[in-house]
Every structure is written in C-alpha cells, then in structure tokens.
Design a protein around this motif. Structure first.
Motif, PDB file in Angstrom:
ATOM      1  N   PRO A   1       8.752 -12.765  -7.071  1.00  0.00           N
ATOM      2  CA  PRO A   1       7.434 -12.226  -7.409  1.00  0.00           C
ATOM      3  C   PRO A   1       6.308 -13.010  -6.733  1.00  0.00           C
ATOM      4  N   SER A   2       5.150 -12.335  -6.528  1.00  0.00           N
ATOM      5  CA  SER A   2       3.978 -13.022  -5.951  1.00  0.00           C
ATOM      6  C   SER A   2       3.439 -14.066  -6.917  1.00  0.00           C
ATOM      7  N   VAL A   3       3.555 -13.770  -8.211  1.00  0.00           N
ATOM      8  CA  VAL A   3       2.995 -14.651  -9.237  1.00  0.00           C
ATOM      9  C   VAL A   3       4.129 -15.082 -10.171  1.00  0.00           C
TER      10      VAL A   3
ATOM     11  N   MET B   1       0.999  -9.693 -18.709  1.00  0.00           N
ATOM     12  CA  MET B   1       0.582  -8.942 -19.902  1.00  0.00           C
ATOM     13  C   MET B   1      -0.841  -9.298 -20.314  1.00  0.00           C
ATOM     14  N   ARG B   2      -1.182 -10.577 -20.263  1.00  0.00           N
ATOM     15  CA  ARG B   2      -2.545 -10.921 -20.702  1.00  0.00           C
ATOM     16  C   ARG B   2      -3.585 -10.444 -19.696  1.00  0.00           C
ATOM     17  N   THR B   3      -3.204 -10.333 -18.416  1.00  0.00           N
ATOM     18  CA  THR B   3      -4.146  -9.825 -17.413  1.00  0.00           C
ATOM     19  C   THR B   3      -4.382  -8.332 -17.615  1.00  0.00           C
ATOM     20  N   GLY B   4      -3.292  -7.603 -17.883  1.00  0.00           N
ATOM     21  CA  GLY B   4      -3.441  -6.185 -18.206  1.00  0.00           C
ATOM     22  C   GLY B   4      -4.315  -6.017 -19.439  1.00  0.00           C
TER      23      GLY B   4
ATOM     24  N   VAL C   1      -5.618   0.712  -7.640  1.00  0.00           N
ATOM     25  CA  VAL C   1      -5.675   0.353  -6.225  1.00  0.00           C
ATOM     26  C   VAL C   1      -4.875  -0.933  -6.090  1.00  0.00           C
ATOM     27  N   GLY C   2      -3.696  -0.826  -5.486  1.00  0.00           N
ATOM     28  CA  GLY C   2      -2.714  -1.910  -5.508  1.00  0.00           C
ATOM     29  C   GLY C   2      -1.683  -1.560  -6.560  1.00  0.00           C
ATOM     30  N   CYS C   3      -0.455  -1.315  -6.102  1.00  0.00           N
ATOM     31  CA  CYS C   3       0.587  -0.849  -7.036  1.00  0.00           C
ATOM     32  C   CYS C   3       1.736  -1.834  -7.091  1.00  0.00           C
ATOM     33  N   GLY C   4       1.416  -3.107  -7.287  1.00  0.00           N
ATOM     34  CA  GLY C   4       2.445  -4.129  -7.427  1.00  0.00           C
ATOM     35  C   GLY C   4       2.728  -4.397  -8.897  1.00  0.00           C
ATOM     36  N   VAL C   5       3.147  -5.622  -9.174  1.00  0.00           N
ATOM     37  CA  VAL C   5       3.525  -6.017 -10.537  1.00  0.00           C
ATOM     38  C   VAL C   5       2.391  -5.751 -11.525  1.00  0.00           C
ATOM     39  N   GLN C   6       1.196  -6.200 -11.162  1.00  0.00           N
ATOM     40  CA  GLN C   6       0.099  -6.177 -12.118  1.00  0.00           C
ATOM     41  C   GLN C   6      -0.280  -4.753 -12.545  1.00  0.00           C
TER      42      GLN C   6
ATOM     43  N   ASP D   1      -2.006   2.499  -2.598  1.00  0.00           N
ATOM     44  CA  ASP D   1      -1.597   1.183  -2.096  1.00  0.00           C
ATOM     45  C   ASP D   1      -1.557   1.274  -0.584  1.00  0.00           C
ATOM     46  N   VAL D   2      -1.725   0.141   0.095  1.00  0.00           N
ATOM     47  CA  VAL D   2      -1.595   0.128   1.546  1.00  0.00           C
ATOM     48  C   VAL D   2      -0.163   0.510   1.923  1.00  0.00           C
ATOM     49  N   SER D   3       0.769   0.231   1.034  1.00  0.00           N
ATOM     50  CA  SER D   3       2.161   0.644   1.226  1.00  0.00           C
ATOM     51  C   SER D   3       2.394   1.967   0.497  1.00  0.00           C
TER      52      SER D   3
ATOM     53  N   GLU E   1       5.083   3.452   0.127  1.00  0.00           N
ATOM     54  CA  GLU E   1       6.286   3.322  -0.699  1.00  0.00           C
ATOM     55  C   GLU E   1       5.932   2.745  -2.074  1.00  0.00           C
ATOM     56  N   ALA E   2       5.031   1.730  -2.088  1.00  0.00           N
ATOM     57  CA  ALA E   2       4.650   1.092  -3.360  1.00  0.00           C
ATOM     58  C   ALA E   2       3.925   2.085  -4.271  1.00  0.00           C
ATOM     59  N   SER E   3       3.009   2.873  -3.713  1.00  0.00           N
ATOM     60  CA  SER E   3       2.271   3.806  -4.574  1.00  0.00           C
ATOM     61  C   SER E   3       3.185   4.935  -5.047  1.00  0.00           C
TER      62      SER E   3
ATOM     63  N   ALA F   1     -12.002  -5.356 -11.645  1.00  0.00           N
ATOM     64  CA  ALA F   1     -11.646  -6.033 -10.391  1.00  0.00           C
ATOM     65  C   ALA F   1     -10.771  -7.240 -10.750  1.00  0.00           C
ATOM     66  N   ILE F   2      -9.473  -7.087 -10.528  1.00  0.00           N
ATOM     67  CA  ILE F   2      -8.501  -8.059 -11.028  1.00  0.00           C
ATOM     68  C   ILE F   2      -7.958  -8.955  -9.917  1.00  0.00           C
ATOM     69  N   GLY F   3      -7.843  -8.416  -8.697  1.00  0.00           N
ATOM     70  CA  GLY F   3      -7.114  -9.127  -7.646  1.00  0.00           C
ATOM     71  C   GLY F   3      -7.778 -10.399  -7.158  1.00  0.00           C
TER      72      GLY F   3
HETATM   73  N1  LIG Z   1      -7.441 -11.849 -12.491  1.00  0.00           N
HETATM   74  C1  LIG Z   1      -6.309 -12.279 -12.983  1.00  0.00           C
HETATM   75  O1  LIG Z   1      -6.241 -12.769 -14.115  1.00  0.00           O
HETATM   76  C2  LIG Z   1      -5.061 -12.132 -12.182  1.00  0.00           C
HETATM   77  C3  LIG Z   1      -3.809 -12.313 -12.809  1.00  0.00           C
HETATM   78  C4  LIG Z   1      -2.651 -12.073 -12.076  1.00  0.00           C
HETATM   79  C5  LIG Z   1      -2.729 -11.733 -10.733  1.00  0.00           C
HETATM   80  N2  LIG Z   1      -3.960 -11.632 -10.142  1.00  0.00           N
HETATM   81  C6  LIG Z   1      -4.071 -11.283  -8.722  1.00  0.00           C
HETATM   82  O2  LIG Z   1      -3.832  -9.890  -8.622  1.00  0.00           O
HETATM   83  C7  LIG Z   1      -3.306  -9.595  -7.317  1.00  0.00           C
HETATM   84  C8  LIG Z   1      -2.073  -8.717  -7.455  1.00  0.00           C
HETATM   85  O3  LIG Z   1      -1.041  -9.408  -8.143  1.00  0.00           O
HETATM   86  P1  LIG Z   1       0.415  -8.735  -8.283  1.00  0.00           P
HETATM   87  O4  LIG Z   1       1.248  -9.699  -9.051  1.00  0.00           O
HETATM   88  O5  LIG Z   1       0.300  -7.343  -8.747  1.00  0.00           O
HETATM   89  O6  LIG Z   1       0.856  -8.755  -6.732  1.00  0.00           O
HETATM   90  P2  LIG Z   1       1.929  -7.831  -5.989  1.00  0.00           P
HETATM   91  O7  LIG Z   1       2.243  -8.525  -4.709  1.00  0.00           O
HETATM   92  O8  LIG Z   1       3.049  -7.495  -6.918  1.00  0.00           O
HETATM   93  O9  LIG Z   1       1.122  -6.461  -5.696  1.00  0.00           O
HETATM   94  C9  LIG Z   1       0.019  -6.384  -4.808  1.00  0.00           C
HETATM   95  C10 LIG Z   1      -0.046  -4.971  -4.242  1.00  0.00           C
HETATM   96  O10 LIG Z   1      -1.258  -4.849  -3.479  1.00  0.00           O
HETATM   97  C11 LIG Z   1      -0.942  -4.051  -2.334  1.00  0.00           C
HETATM   98  N3  LIG Z   1      -1.938  -4.231  -1.273  1.00  0.00           N
HETATM   99  C12 LIG Z   1      -2.057  -5.267  -0.404  1.00  0.00           C
HETATM  100  N4  LIG Z   1      -3.097  -5.037   0.437  1.00  0.00           N
HETATM  101  C13 LIG Z   1      -3.638  -3.844   0.070  1.00  0.00           C
HETATM  102  C14 LIG Z   1      -4.726  -3.063   0.564  1.00  0.00           C
HETATM  103  N5  LIG Z   1      -5.467  -3.482   1.599  1.00  0.00           N
HETATM  104  N6  LIG Z   1      -4.998  -1.894  -0.046  1.00  0.00           N
HETATM  105  C15 LIG Z   1      -4.252  -1.447  -1.078  1.00  0.00           C
HETATM  106  N7  LIG Z   1      -3.186  -2.142  -1.580  1.00  0.00           N
HETATM  107  C16 LIG Z   1      -2.900  -3.323  -1.012  1.00  0.00           C
HETATM  108  C17 LIG Z   1       0.461  -4.505  -1.937  1.00  0.00           C
HETATM  109  O11 LIG Z   1       1.101  -3.572  -1.076  1.00  0.00           O
HETATM  110  C18 LIG Z   1       1.115  -4.647  -3.308  1.00  0.00           C
HETATM  111  O12 LIG Z   1       1.742  -3.434  -3.709  1.00  0.00           O
HETATM  112  C19 LIG Z   1      -3.068 -10.952  -6.658  1.00  0.00           C
HETATM  113  O13 LIG Z   1      -4.161 -11.234  -5.804  1.00  0.00           O
HETATM  114  C20 LIG Z   1      -3.055 -11.939  -7.820  1.00  0.00           C
HETATM  115  O14 LIG Z   1      -3.429 -13.245  -7.418  1.00  0.00           O
HETATM  116  C21 LIG Z   1      -5.114 -11.798 -10.839  1.00  0.00           C
END
Ligand SMILES: NC(=O)c1ccc[n+]([C@@H]2O[C@H](COP(=O)([O-])OP(=O)(O)OC[C@H]3O[C@@H](n4cnc5c(N)ncnc54)[C@H](O)[C@@H]3O)[C@@H](O)[C@H]2O)c1
Length: 328
Positions: free
Chosen positions: A88-90, A116-119, A140-145, A167-169, A171-173, A220-222
């Motif tokens: 995982p990324s995190v 879970m707490r971030t969600g 926007v962004g379909c990874g773990v979070q 998602d940029v991918s 496949e991910a979306s 805005a979480i990322g």
């Molecule tokens: N604010 C918080 O409390 C908090 C907590 C956890 C994670 N985060 C951050 O949230 C982000 C996502 O975490 P995650 O665990 O879901 O990561 P992840 O790697 O599982 O998912 C990230 C997704 O973003 C997509 N992505 C990358 N570039 C993109 C773009 N230009 N446009 C659209 N999609 C794009 C990837 O393809 C991937 O599917 C990370 O930056 C992480 O540091 C923040």
C-alpha cells in the motif's frame, strides 16, 4: 510471577482492527476529536516529517494527547509502492500509552485506522459544510482512500447518492466503480458532483474551477505534505475554505502551495473544522462553494486508537504481550 493481563501490551493486527472498528464508531470518535480540537482541549504538535527524495516517499510521526488518551502514529506516504512493491501507499503503526504511567497499552496496525479516520473526517466535514444530502458524490483518485471516503459518506447519508469515479488510471476508476456500483467517468464529470472527494498524490491541480457545480462541497484529502496540491487555486479563492489545523494545513495541506506562491492568502481561510463544530465560527451559510482541506490530525488517530483498545480488552481480541518482561 506472570505479569497481570493489564500489564501486558496488546498487539492488534489489521484483522483485529477490522473486526473491532465500525465506520459509525469511527465517525463518532473523529467528530468528538474535531470538537475537542476546536475547543483547544488537546495537545497536538504538528506532524514531523522525514522526506526520502531518492525513494519517493516520506515517514511522519504524529503524537497527540486528548480526552485522557495519549499516543503516536508512525505512518508513511509512498505513492509508488503499489506498482513497485505490491505494498500500500500508506502504512501505519500506532503506539497507545497510558497517560498516568506512560505504560504502552497497545501497539496496533494504523493502516486501517488511517484510512477509516480519513474517510470519517471528510464525511464529518460534508455533514457540517455541504448544502444537503447529495444526489451525486464524485471521487477524484480511486485508490485505497476512495473506498473509505465512500463508506463514511454512505454511513452519514445512506446509499441513495450516485457514485462517479475518476482516476488517471482508467483501470483504477473502472475497478472502483465496479466494486461499489458507481460509474467510471472523466475527471471533469466527477468534479461536477454535489460533493467531490479528491484523494490523489498530485503536485499540480487536477480539479479545475470551471468543472465545479454551484453549491458544491469539496473534500481535498490528497495534499498532506509540502508541495502537494490537487485543486485549481481559483477554487480556493471562490470558496469558503475550512482547514483541519492551522499549522499543518498551511505547511502541508491543499492551501500550502498557493499560500507559498502568493495565489491565496491566510486571511481568506475561514476557520478550522473544529471551530465550526464547536460553534465558534459559522459553517457554510450562503457560501456558493465550500472546501475542506484535510491534512489528517493526530487527535483523530488517538481517539480511534483508544476506542479500539477499550473494545479489544473488553472482547478479548488481540495478543497480550509482555513487552517490558514484567513477569519473572
Ligand atoms: N488528508 C489525510 O488525512 C490523508 C490520509 C491518508 C492519505 N492521504 C493522502 O491521500 C492520497 C491518496 O492516498 P491513497 O492511500 O488512496 O493512495 P493510492 O495510491 O491507493 O491511490 C491514489 C490514486 O490516485 C490516482 N492518481 C494519481 N495521479 C492522479 C491524477 N493526476 N488524476 C487522477 N488520479 C490520480 C492513482 O492512480 C491512484 O488510483 C495520498 O496523497 C495520501 O498521502 C491523506
């Protein structure tokens, strides 16, 4: 003489955490943590970062003391982990200590706690800042979070809204949309929802001002480290911007890049979410757009870790370990 159970440190794996923690309990703990933060009742120094430029990631230490619980999270963000290592990324580890003695009560997986707490934090923000129950929620962004952002919004609003995934991918979306019964769409279309949740590791805007619908709320979480950014700065200029914490958001949240390049000002930040929940500052009122800038607070983690520890002791879950070798 064996150490009594209460003098053993509880080890909780991710599976243990999953068996004990519900999204409803997480939402309650996170909202209470924001309230305590807004009332100034917590100790929470800013996160400390180690940056690994060559490796493309970072590690953070996040200590907090709140509502009689103290602890620290050790957590990373490595966006290339999934494709490079199948990890995982995190990933996170939590150490919960007894404030009375400093005894290490528990060591637990904080990977699931973080997700879970971030969600939950985003859904609490939507509850206090969004206009009304959404008809559409965009991811926007379909990874773990994204999975936990959706779970938390469903726990608050039910399942009646449509899920739009981008998602940029592709496949991910498509995978996310397939899993949750949503629709894979363009970034622009997902950004045009009543509530938009961004969770990408981006360092340049991916959501443009013109794509947002009037009355929208954006979580805005990322952006949770210096240099990260997901939103067109024009969105921040036009929105009522609520942050999670002054020191953290201005250094590492969505506002950090536009504050440093001068395209946004500190004076334009409306409040912290805790201040809104505590009634010290108004919420949305007549604002056309609202943005919640989340960096992730250590008080959210300690609140959830305490709930988990208490539930694990009560239900006999986890492995009690004589870490300090107190038994003779
Ligand atoms: N604010 C918080 O409390 C908090 C907590 C956890 C994670 N985060 C951050 O949230 C982000 C996502 O975490 P995650 O665990 O879901 O990561 P992840 O790697 O599982 O998912 C990230 C997704 O973003 C997509 N992505 C990358 N570039 C993109 C773009 N230009 N446009 C659209 N999609 C794009 C990837 O393809 C991937 O599917 C990370 O930056 C992480 O540091 C923040």
């Amino acid at each position: 003489m064996p150490a009594p159970e209460s003098l053993k440190t509880l080890l909780l794996s991710r599976n243990d955490v999953a068996s004990l923690l519900t999204m409803e309990a997480t939402l309650a703990a996170v909202e209470a943590a924001f309230l305590a933060h807004g009332r100034g009742e917590v100790q929470m120094p800013s996160k400390v970062y180690l940056s690994f430029e060559a490796e493309g990631g970072d590690l953070r230490a996040m200590p907090a003391y709140a509502a009689g619980a103290a602890g620290v999270k050790w957590v990373n963000s490595h966006p290339h982990n999934p494709e490079r290592f199948g990890l995982p990324s995190v990933m996170g580890l939590y150490i919960l200590s007894d404030p009375e003695t400093a005894f290490p009560l528990a060591v637990m997986d904080a990977t699931l706690i973080t997700a879970m707490r971030t969600g939950a934090a985003a859904a609490v923000a939507s509850k206090f800042l969004a206009r009304s129950a959404p008809r559409t929620v965009g991811f926007v962004g379909c990874g773990v979070q994204s999975r936990y952002l959706l779970d938390a919004h469903r726990a608050v609003y039910g399942k009646s809204f449509e899920v739009l995934a981008a998602d940029v991918s592709a496949e991910a979306s498509a995978r996310f949309a397939g899993e949750v019964g949503g629709r894979a769409v363009s970034l622009e279309e997902a950004s045009g929802c009543d509530i938009v949740c961004t969770s990408t590791p981006c360092r340049a805007p991916v959501v443009m001002r013109g794509w947002l619908r009037p009355g929208a709320h954006v979580n805005a979480i990322g952006a949770d480290a210096h240099g990260k950014q997901e939103l067109d700065p024009a969105i921040l200029r036009d929105a009522r911007v609520v942050i999670d914490d002054w020191a953290q958001a201005t250094e590492s949240g969505e506002v950090n890049v536009p504050l440093h390049d001068g395209s946004f000002t500190r004076e334009a930040i409306h409040a912290t979410l805790g201040e809104v929940i505590a009634g010290k500052r108004p919420g949305r009122e007549q604002a056309d757009l609202t943005v919640f800038d989340s960096t992730g607070l250590a008080v959210q983690d300690v609140a959830v870790a305490r709930v988990l520890h208490d539930a694990a002791r009560a239900r006999g879950v986890g492995t009690a370990f004589d870490l300090l070798s107190l038994s003779r």
